[in-house]
Every structure is written in structure tokens, then in C-alpha cells.
Design an enzyme around this catalytic site. Sequence first.
Site, mmCIF file in Angstrom:
data_model
loop_
_atom_site.group_PDB
_atom_site.id
_atom_site.type_symbol
_atom_site.label_atom_id
_atom_site.label_comp_id
_atom_site.label_asym_id
_atom_site.label_seq_id
_atom_site.Cartn_x
_atom_site.Cartn_y
_atom_site.Cartn_z
ATOM 1 N N HIS A 162 51.242 36.538 45.107
ATOM 2 C CA HIS A 162 50.408 36.490 43.916
ATOM 3 C C HIS A 162 49.876 35.066 43.808
ATOM 4 C CE1 HIS A 162 49.066 37.589 39.813
ATOM 5 N NE2 HIS A 162 49.179 36.292 39.636
ATOM 6 N N CYS A 163 48.560 34.927 43.779
ATOM 7 C CA CYS A 163 47.959 33.597 43.776
ATOM 8 C C CYS A 163 47.369 33.280 42.399
ATOM 9 C CB CYS A 163 46.858 33.534 44.839
ATOM 10 S SG CYS A 163 46.138 31.889 45.027
ATOM 11 N N PRO A 164 47.943 32.343 41.666
ATOM 12 C CA PRO A 164 47.380 32.012 40.353
ATOM 13 C C PRO A 164 46.015 31.342 40.456
ATOM 14 C CG PRO A 164 49.217 30.562 40.870
ATOM 15 C CD PRO A 164 49.151 31.567 41.956
#
Lengths: 436, 155
Positions: A162-164
Site C-alpha cells: 500500500h503506497c501512501p
Amino acid sequence: MPHATRKWEVYPGRNRFCCEGRIMMAKQVGIFYVTVGLIVATSCTFFIFDCPFLAVKITPAIPAVGGLLFTFVLATLFRTSFSDPGVIPRATPDEAADIEKQIEVPNSPNSPTYRPPPRTKEVVVCGQVVKLKFCFTCKIFRPPRASHCSICDNCVDGFDHHCPWIGNCVGRRNYRYFYSFIVSLAFMCVFIFACAVTHLVLLTRDDKPFVDAIKESPASVLVAIICFFSVWSVLGLAGFHTYLTTSNQTTNEDIKGSFTGKRGQEKINPYSKGGVCANCLFILCGPMPPSFIDRRGFVTPEHSVVPSSELVQAPCATSFASVQGNSEVRILNNGKGHVTVSVSNSTSRKQAQLGSHQETKCPEVDPVVSLQPLSTLSASSLQLLHERTMINTDLDLDSLDESASSNPCHLHLESASITSSQTGLLHPLVPRYNDL
Amino acid sequence: MASKKKQTTPTDDFSARGAPSPPTQKVFIQRDYSEGTQVRFQPKFPSELEGKIEREKFEYTLNTLNEVYAEAEKMSCSSCCEGCFACLTAYLLYCCSDTHFEKCLKKVAKFIIEQNERVYVPRGLLIIDPVERGLRVIEICIFSDNPASTPARNN
């Protein structure tokens, strides 16, 4: 004309939808705005302050190449951020019941120490044994390479991470966009840095001091500094993902050491296509499935669920039961004669937690959003509630109110008969409340 | 972009043919991962369908579905070129046309409709397109009343 509900409006995961369900992102997008702002601001500064000078002094191809790179970076960024990463739809109630039937539960459901057993299933993938884990939220055995994102509350096929920075998960469906984005961003960082430095160097010709060059073009210094600090991380990330792509691994598998055995022995990666080129071709140009969550489809009676926005919570005096499938029923009493029965699509991970804890205090809940008497629930919500739970929604509010101060949690179970219409998933939990 | 799917589910379509609405039982054919993560379903004949459908017809349906899915995920020259060209256009190509995978899924949808009409519905069964279940399972509904006696059928 009544509003026809689209599936994105009742989607059970923690996602944000825009443009009538066409855009899908994670709930928190603050850092995504920082990413976009940084890229756009730096690029615009470069185009305004460096490009005119360099186009004249060197070649007009510089702003052209810069423009192409900028367009490509933004296109791939938006594509990565706005698309479905490969979310696996949650199981239907019938599917979940079928899986439950196949799994033996050794403990008695009525035992006070009942704990749902860890559920795994072993399959053989290309001659290698792979364990598939059961997802308590989605009620499925996760396919190989899938993982549940706790931030988005979805199972994602080919889950990478999951890439913020992009405000979304990276999974099977958008990994190629993500890879294109970081590689093109790395190129652009290097390109802009080189151009900015070239601009400053050209300004120092004719024995001009460097300080004068900085005073003449401070924007170039700013652009060079931003690119200098960005290029290390972006280039490093691009290199790391190039390694992953060539070996057909995900970040998740690399971190967990899925293909690294004990004492440094390497396990064979059953998903590898055999070679570096074959792996790259498969991941970046291979077949890509469409989105399975049909966010713009219309909700049918078979799929109707109450939107999570109808969930209201009080800071105390809560008790809740849980039904199978995607809905969770909460019966709340704020001690003022209002009893709210709400159905939401909260994660059913809480079901597993309830199975293993003997909590007597009510769990922490979010601050009060609003208090909603039963009568204001829509007809469709009440109908769904009745069908799914057999709860008699004509609760006697006065009798509930009298005993509310003594033991509100215990009280609600006496007045509401809760049964599950389809599975025994609820039953292990119901007796527990009598202990509270 | 309007939704390309119908609003009704196949179960609703079945009801429109005069059959009793809820299925009495559902059988789920799980994925077969023995050859990798590509889409493939276990061709094992479920015991719940014994006596309801001939084994050969069921196996034909499963094998045909598996073949179409294999074609969808095959790394052919055309699919690689499609992927490369899409990359060069910053993936704007995917906004303009269906991918090879999507075209194959449409083939699957047509095949399932045809199989339901000719083979499964007359035997009181209904196959749900696996795409509606995220390609996780093939769901087969079993109805207790045989709708073959209803006048709604055109075949």
C-alpha cells in the site's frame, strides 16, 4: 424518480470513490496531494525558469523531452492512483456458508474458550506447496499472491504494497502503471537535475562567480535541490522494483522472504516465467484482468447492503451482534430512550476478535456522529435488517430504558431475538453476551 | 462511462422464465492452482450434481471455460504488442478499447448464456458467470422444481 444505488455507494471496503465510482482510491489521500504538488510545482518551475534559457542556448528538444516526461509521469501516476489495484470481491453469504461447511471446527461453539481456528488450505502450485490463508473479513481463502490490505480493508490480487504517496494499493492490476511511474519519475528527476545544473554552469561562463549565477536564477537552485534529494529515493525504488519485476516477486513476498529458505537457501519461485525478459514481459505487458468489483453496477436485491454511513455509534452502552456476510448489526442504547439498530459493513475481523476475548467493557468506538431513532431508518434498511437477523424491530423502548442503567449490554439480548438466517457464524457469539 | 453489465443477475433472469425464485442449493467449483495463478477451475464433477446432469456435458462446459480463460491469459505476440503499445501511449489505449482479456470474458459470458439455455436450465440448474464472483468460483444453482415444464421456454 427514486435514486438507483450503484455498488460503489455501498462498497464494504475502506475506499474513496470519485466521479460516480469511476475513480477508486484509499481513504487517506493527503500524501497523494503532496506527491502531485511536488511534481507539478518542480516541473513548472523548471519549465518557466530553466527551459527558455536552455532551449536557446542548447536545443529546443530539452523542453520537448521535459514535457513528454512530465505528461508520462502524471498519466501513469493518475492511472496508478485512480484504478482498482485488483480487489477481490468479498464472498457472497452462500459462498461463505459453503466454505464454513467444509472447515471442521474442533472446539465446541458454546465453549467459553472458543477461538476460531487459524484457517489455512494447502494447494500445490507448479509443484510447490503454497498455503492459502482464510480471510475473516472477505470470507474467502485468499488466492496465491493475494493479501489483505488493512488500510483499505480489501483483499488484493497480486498485492505488492500500500503506497501512501499514490494514495492506493499496488496490486496486480496497477503494478505496471506504478512501475512506469517510478521509472519515468526517476528519469525525469535526473533530467531536471541535469538541466538545472547545466543552466547554472552556463551562467558561470565568462568567469562569473557562482554566487552571481545563483542570484540570477534562484529557481534553478531550488529545482536542483529538490531533484537531488528526490533522486536517491526514487532511483533506489525504481531499481528495487526492477529487481522484483525481473524475478517476478512482489514487495510483500520479498519482505516476507517467501522465496528465501532457511540458511540462505533459495526456494524456487513457482510464479517465475523462467527468465528475466519473460518475467518483465509478463508483468509489464502481460494480460490484465478487468476490475471485478463492478463499482458502477446497480445494487440488486441480491446484493443490497446498508451503506456504512448509516452506522451510528454512542460512546457507551453499546452491544453488538454480528451476522454472516457483509453486514454487522449494532444495537445501541444511549440511555435516553433511543435504541438504534443499525446495519453496517464493518470489517468482520471483529467477529474473530469477539470469539477470542472475554470483554466485559464495551469496545472503544468512534466519536458520536449522530443518534438516529429506529423510526428514521429507511424502509429498505429495516427490511434488510429483518430479513438478515430476524430481529424484531418493534422494540419496547420504555422497558429497555428502565434497565438501561444496570446492564445495557445484557438487556439488549433479552429483548431482541437474534438468529442467523443461513449459517451458524453468529451462534458462537450470541451466548457470549450473556456473560457480560 | 455507463456500466456495461445488465442490472439483473442471472438468478433474476431465471425467475423471469417462471421458475421458483430461490435456488434450493448452490454448488461452488473452486479454482485449480496446480498450474499457476492463471484462471482455471477444477474439472472434478461435484457429487451434488449426480443425477441432475450428464457428466460429459458438465465436463464439456468446464473444459471449454478453462480453454477460453487460458486463451485470455496466454502470452501471445498480439497481447504483448498490445501491452507495449499501451505503455507507449501512457496506457491511454486502455480507455479506448477492450483488452484481450475483456474480449475473452465476453466470449465466456456468451458461452455461459448459451449453455444455460440449452443444457442447464432445462435440467433445473443455472451457472453464474464466474466474473460476477471475481473469478473465484463457478456457482451452480440447483432448483428443486424442474422448469422444463414451464411454457416460458423457447427451445
